[in-house]
Design a protein around this motif. Sequence first.
Motif, PDB file in Angstrom:
ATOM      1  N   PHE A  17      -0.267  24.717   9.720  1.00  0.00           N
ATOM      2  CA  PHE A  17      -1.047  25.964   8.806  1.00  0.00           C
ATOM      3  C   PHE A  17      -1.581  25.380   7.511  1.00  0.00           C
ATOM      4  O   PHE A  17      -0.785  24.667   6.825  1.00  0.00           O
ATOM      5  CB  PHE A  17      -0.232  27.254   8.654  1.00  0.00           C
ATOM      6  CG  PHE A  17       1.029  27.250   7.888  1.00  0.00           C
ATOM      7  CD1 PHE A  17       1.103  27.743   6.606  1.00  0.00           C
ATOM      8  CD2 PHE A  17       2.222  27.004   8.498  1.00  0.00           C
ATOM      9  CE1 PHE A  17       2.137  27.761   6.033  1.00  0.00           C
ATOM     10  CE2 PHE A  17       3.418  26.933   7.868  1.00  0.00           C
ATOM     11  CZ  PHE A  17       3.268  27.340   6.550  1.00  0.00           C
ATOM     12  N   ASP A  53      -3.646  26.552   3.811  1.00  0.00           N
ATOM     13  CA  ASP A  53      -4.136  27.701   2.907  1.00  0.00           C
ATOM     14  C   ASP A  53      -5.227  27.120   2.005  1.00  0.00           C
ATOM     15  O   ASP A  53      -5.343  26.101   1.753  1.00  0.00           O
ATOM     16  CB  ASP A  53      -2.988  28.279   2.220  1.00  0.00           C
ATOM     17  CG  ASP A  53      -2.711  27.696   0.822  1.00  0.00           C
ATOM     18  OD1 ASP A  53      -2.472  26.191   1.050  1.00  0.00           O
ATOM     19  OD2 ASP A  53      -2.275  28.054  -0.221  1.00  0.00           O
ATOM     20  N   ILE A  91      -4.834  31.822   5.091  1.00  0.00           N
ATOM     21  CA  ILE A  91      -4.014  30.844   6.033  1.00  0.00           C
ATOM     22  C   ILE A  91      -4.322  30.581   7.233  1.00  0.00           C
ATOM     23  O   ILE A  91      -4.759  31.828   7.986  1.00  0.00           O
ATOM     24  CB  ILE A  91      -2.388  31.335   5.694  1.00  0.00           C
ATOM     25  CG1 ILE A  91      -2.069  30.989   4.379  1.00  0.00           C
ATOM     26  CG2 ILE A  91      -1.537  30.433   6.868  1.00  0.00           C
ATOM     27  CD1 ILE A  91      -0.437  31.505   4.448  1.00  0.00           C
ATOM     28  N   THR A  92      -4.616  29.445   7.705  1.00  0.00           N
ATOM     29  CA  THR A  92      -4.962  29.348   9.045  1.00  0.00           C
ATOM     30  C   THR A  92      -3.935  28.640   9.848  1.00  0.00           C
ATOM     31  O   THR A  92      -3.380  27.547   9.153  1.00  0.00           O
ATOM     32  CB  THR A  92      -6.149  28.262   9.000  1.00  0.00           C
ATOM     33  OG1 THR A  92      -7.331  28.888   8.413  1.00  0.00           O
ATOM     34  CG2 THR A  92      -6.703  28.307  10.665  1.00  0.00           C
ATOM     35  N   TYR A  93      -3.335  29.317  10.859  1.00  0.00           N
ATOM     36  CA  TYR A  93      -2.358  28.747  11.800  1.00  0.00           C
ATOM     37  C   TYR A  93      -3.032  27.993  13.027  1.00  0.00           C
ATOM     38  O   TYR A  93      -3.888  28.917  13.612  1.00  0.00           O
ATOM     39  CB  TYR A  93      -1.413  29.736  12.267  1.00  0.00           C
ATOM     40  CG  TYR A  93      -0.335  29.264  13.133  1.00  0.00           C
ATOM     41  CD1 TYR A  93       0.659  28.548  12.739  1.00  0.00           C
ATOM     42  CD2 TYR A  93      -0.660  29.398  14.515  1.00  0.00           C
ATOM     43  CE1 TYR A  93       1.606  28.058  13.995  1.00  0.00           C
ATOM     44  CE2 TYR A  93       0.326  29.195  15.525  1.00  0.00           C
ATOM     45  CZ  TYR A  93       1.447  28.388  15.126  1.00  0.00           C
ATOM     46  OH  TYR A  93       2.325  28.011  15.992  1.00  0.00           O
ATOM     47  N   GLN A 115      -5.787  33.557  11.379  1.00  0.00           N
ATOM     48  CA  GLN A 115      -5.984  33.501  10.213  1.00  0.00           C
ATOM     49  C   GLN A 115      -5.301  34.674   9.480  1.00  0.00           C
ATOM     50  O   GLN A 115      -5.354  36.010  10.082  1.00  0.00           O
ATOM     51  CB  GLN A 115      -7.369  33.336   9.794  1.00  0.00           C
ATOM     52  CG  GLN A 115      -8.088  32.158   9.863  1.00  0.00           C
ATOM     53  CD  GLN A 115      -9.390  31.948   9.136  1.00  0.00           C
ATOM     54  OE1 GLN A 115     -10.405  32.832   8.967  1.00  0.00           O
ATOM     55  NE2 GLN A 115      -9.528  30.687   8.454  1.00  0.00           N
ATOM     56  N   PHE A 116      -4.868  34.646   8.335  1.00  0.00           N
ATOM     57  CA  PHE A 116      -3.986  35.447   7.654  1.00  0.00           C
ATOM     58  C   PHE A 116      -4.672  35.652   6.320  1.00  0.00           C
ATOM     59  O   PHE A 116      -4.659  34.588   5.814  1.00  0.00           O
ATOM     60  CB  PHE A 116      -2.598  35.349   7.790  1.00  0.00           C
ATOM     61  CG  PHE A 116      -1.998  35.153   9.244  1.00  0.00           C
ATOM     62  CD1 PHE A 116      -1.536  36.103   9.899  1.00  0.00           C
ATOM     63  CD2 PHE A 116      -2.003  34.025   9.775  1.00  0.00           C
ATOM     64  CE1 PHE A 116      -1.302  35.902  11.188  1.00  0.00           C
ATOM     65  CE2 PHE A 116      -1.653  33.648  10.972  1.00  0.00           C
ATOM     66  CZ  PHE A 116      -1.225  34.793  11.600  1.00  0.00           C
ATOM     67  N   VAL A 148       1.374  34.708   3.639  1.00  0.00           N
ATOM     68  CA  VAL A 148       2.538  34.090   4.350  1.00  0.00           C
ATOM     69  C   VAL A 148       3.499  35.016   5.058  1.00  0.00           C
ATOM     70  O   VAL A 148       4.036  34.836   6.128  1.00  0.00           O
ATOM     71  CB  VAL A 148       3.413  33.184   3.334  1.00  0.00           C
ATOM     72  CG1 VAL A 148       4.555  32.481   4.022  1.00  0.00           C
ATOM     73  CG2 VAL A 148       2.398  31.853   2.814  1.00  0.00           C
ATOM     74  N   LYS A 179       2.527  37.904   6.535  1.00  0.00           N
ATOM     75  CA  LYS A 179       1.644  38.221   7.757  1.00  0.00           C
ATOM     76  C   LYS A 179       1.869  36.883   8.625  1.00  0.00           C
ATOM     77  O   LYS A 179       2.165  37.147   9.753  1.00  0.00           O
ATOM     78  CB  LYS A 179       0.272  38.291   7.682  1.00  0.00           C
ATOM     79  CG  LYS A 179      -0.174  39.313   6.799  1.00  0.00           C
ATOM     80  CD  LYS A 179      -1.457  39.820   6.315  1.00  0.00           C
ATOM     81  CE  LYS A 179      -1.770  40.923   5.463  1.00  0.00           C
ATOM     82  NZ  LYS A 179      -3.337  40.900   5.176  1.00  0.00           N
ATOM     83  N   LEU A 180       1.791  35.756   8.185  1.00  0.00           N
ATOM     84  CA  LEU A 180       2.215  34.637   8.966  1.00  0.00           C
ATOM     85  C   LEU A 180       3.719  34.543   9.552  1.00  0.00           C
ATOM     86  O   LEU A 180       3.385  34.526  10.827  1.00  0.00           O
ATOM     87  CB  LEU A 180       1.798  33.352   8.527  1.00  0.00           C
ATOM     88  CG  LEU A 180       2.375  31.953   9.024  1.00  0.00           C
ATOM     89  CD1 LEU A 180       1.358  31.738  10.287  1.00  0.00           C
ATOM     90  CD2 LEU A 180       2.183  30.793   8.213  1.00  0.00           C
ATOM     91  N   LEU A 234       4.614  34.507  13.436  1.00  0.00           N
ATOM     92  CA  LEU A 234       5.768  33.557  14.006  1.00  0.00           C
ATOM     93  C   LEU A 234       6.864  34.158  14.707  1.00  0.00           C
ATOM     94  O   LEU A 234       7.356  33.409  15.662  1.00  0.00           O
ATOM     95  CB  LEU A 234       5.912  32.455  12.948  1.00  0.00           C
ATOM     96  CG  LEU A 234       4.914  31.610  12.378  1.00  0.00           C
ATOM     97  CD1 LEU A 234       5.469  30.643  11.125  1.00  0.00           C
ATOM     98  CD2 LEU A 234       4.485  30.751  13.636  1.00  0.00           C
TER      99      LEU A 234
END
Length: 192
Positions: free
Chosen positions: A66, A68, A119-121, A129-130, A181, A183-184, A188
């Motif tokens: 991920f 950011d 943030i992209t996972y 994205q979050f 983070v 939200k990520l 997860l």
Amino acid sequence: MKKICFATNNAHKLEEVREIIGNRFEIVSLKEAGFDGELPETHETLEENSQEKAAYLFEKLQIPVFSDDSGLEIVALNGRPGVHSAHYAGDRDAQKNMAKVLDEMEGFTSRGAQFRAVITYVDGAKELQFEGVVPGTIAMEQYGEDGFGYDPIFFPEGADVTFAQMTAEQKNEISHRKRAVEKLAQFLNSYL
């Protein structure tokens, strides 16, 4: 433990993210993952830059990653400095960047702004994205010695001090990166 690479070598960012995500996952830096190249940032939006870095890194490492991208977005300046926040005045000089913003804000009574992180996972099966946002206002001048970037000229909503006048703990409690983070981390924990 599932290993996930966070696209940074910034020890402060890494520590903050590890704390939020907890110890169910092993969050490693670029260096720890064995990557020492440059990450591309060729776009005009936080979303695109964040996605570009994550996709590029996943292709190189083949493990979940991920990345950011974040910036300060000012209403009166049509969202500037935004994606160009780090080098708004030409180079990575926080004093010059703040001076340019304060100069451009001269005469504006409406000083609404926000710090925003995206943030992209990416893991090969999923790409998500979050976003984390901290609304606030731009100060008339600099206040405080701590923090970095635009912290001395940003009053977060509901606070009577700038980010630079807060302790690291106070700032981290409400930071845009923390909000993204979190939200990520929720994703997860339910996904993996």
